[in-house]
Enzyme design. Structure first.
Site, PDB file in Angstrom:
ATOM      1  N   HIS A  49      13.227  70.907 -42.237  1.00 40.77           N
ATOM      2  CA  HIS A  49      11.928  70.334 -41.895  1.00 40.77           C
ATOM      3  C   HIS A  49      11.017  70.392 -43.116  1.00 40.77           C
ATOM      4  CE1 HIS A  49      10.313  74.420 -41.727  1.00 40.77           C
ATOM      5  NE2 HIS A  49      11.495  74.727 -41.185  1.00 40.77           N
ATOM      6  N   ALA A  50       9.776  70.001 -42.984  1.00 39.99           N
ATOM      7  CA  ALA A  50       8.858  69.882 -44.130  1.00 39.99           C
ATOM      8  C   ALA A  50       8.690  71.192 -44.899  1.00 39.99           C
ATOM      9  CB  ALA A  50       7.507  69.363 -43.661  1.00 39.99           C
TER      10      ALA A  50
END
Length: 88
Positions: free
Chosen positions: A15-16
C-alpha cells in the site's frame, strides 16, 4: 545482478505507506533496483511503479538490484519487507 524473493506478510501488502518506505530505502543505494510481482517488473525507486503492482499479503515479490552495492541493497530491502515495513 542480485535478487531475492519474499512473501508479503504485512496486512496491507504494498500500500502507499509500505511503498513509500521501500522507495525511501531503495533510493539510498546507487544500484538500479526493480521489484517484481505477478510477472511484472517495475522500478524499485518509483512509488507509482510499486503501487501499480497491486501486491497484497500472501503474495510473492522479488527484489532485484544491479550495481556496485547490489547485495547490500537487496539484503536491506528484503529485511524491510520481512519486518513488515517496520523501521530497520
Amino acid at each position: 545482478m542480485t535478487n531475492k524473493s519474499i512473501t508479503l506478510t504485512n496486512e496491507d501488502g504494498l500500500h502507499a505507506r509500505a511503498a513509500a518506505l521501500f522507495v525511501r530505502e531503495a533510493n539510498k543505494f546507487s544500484s538500479e533496483i526493480s521489484l517484481e510481482a505477478h510477472e511484472e517488473k517495475v522500478n524499485g525507486k518509483s512509488i507509482i511503479g510499486i503501487m501499480s503492482l497491486g501486491a497484497f499479503k500472501g503474495e510473492k515479490v522479488t527484489i532485484y538490484a544491479d550495481g556496485s552495492d547490489e547485495k547490500e541493497a537487496v539484503d536491506t530491502l528484503y529485511k524491510l519487507i520481512g519486518n513488515e515495513f517496520a523501521k530497520i
